[in-house]
Write an enzyme that holds these catalytic residues in place. Structure first.
Site, PDB file in Angstrom:
ATOM      1  N   CYS A 200     -91.997 -78.390 -73.843  1.00  0.00           N
ATOM      2  CA  CYS A 200     -93.442 -78.157 -73.767  1.00  0.00           C
ATOM      3  C   CYS A 200     -94.195 -78.989 -74.814  1.00  0.00           C
ATOM      4  O   CYS A 200     -95.279 -79.506 -74.543  1.00  0.00           O
ATOM      5  CB  CYS A 200     -93.757 -76.677 -73.951  1.00  0.00           C
ATOM      6  N   THR A 201     -93.617 -79.107 -75.992  1.00  0.00           N
ATOM      7  CA  THR A 201     -94.250 -79.909 -77.039  1.00  0.00           C
ATOM      8  C   THR A 201     -94.232 -81.386 -76.650  1.00  0.00           C
ATOM      9  O   THR A 201     -95.250 -82.084 -76.804  1.00  0.00           O
ATOM     10  CB  THR A 201     -93.548 -79.683 -78.396  1.00  0.00           C
TER      11      THR A 201
END
Length: 163
Positions: A59-60
């Site tokens: 997600c990052t």
């Protein structure tokens, strides 16, 4: 059989697909302000991406990839919106920590995720990106839980086709 799939986290509600209009919704953004999608429909293309959780590895990388390509999205006049079940404070920290220049929306009860019919993989919320034209119609969708960065390249390619 349906109960079995629901137990695994699969929704019986159908997923929004290319050609469908997106549903109206409003959620809190990372600054605690109400974001109402109907206020931006008709004004510009939208990139709406659902992701599992702030500060997790994929997600990052996905969020930072959207950040790193943000000028390209602006070139197409697109508004980038990330949605997860994380709360407003988590989104604020995530956006500040990674210098994210776009809107993050908090969907703590997964109501908008369910409206879009974003599938789960067992207990992990899905990662799906929708490219939406000015009329609120999905022109492209991309679903990949593992390849966060590809959501950005798919989005930019779809926006380019819209030109």
């Amino acid at each position: 059989m349906t109960a079995f799939f629901q137990l695994l986290g699969f929704s019986s509600q159908s997923q929004i697909k290319t050609g469908d209009k997106i549903p109206a919704f409003s959620l809190q953004d990372q600054d605690g302000k109400t974001f109402d999608i109907t206020r931006v429909l008709g004004k510009q293309p939208l990139v709406i991406y659902f992701y599992p959780k702030d500060e997790t590895n994929v997600c990052t990388r996905e969020a930072c990839s959207f950040r790193d390509s943000f000028q390209d999205f602006q070139k197409y006049g697109a508004l980038v919106i990330g949605i997860s079940s994380d709360n407003v404070a988590s989104h604020k920290h995530f956006a500040t920590h990674h210098k994210l220049p776009f809107t993050l929306l908090s969907d703590p009860k997964n109501e908008v995720r369910k409206l879009f019919g974003v599938p789960k993989t067992f207990v992990i919320p899905g990662r799906v990106t929708y490219i939406v034209d000015k009329n609120g119609v999905v022109v492209h969708e991309f679903n990949s839980l593992r390849d966060g960065e590809k959501h950005v390249t798919e989005s930019l390619a779809a926006l380019k086709k819209m030109q």
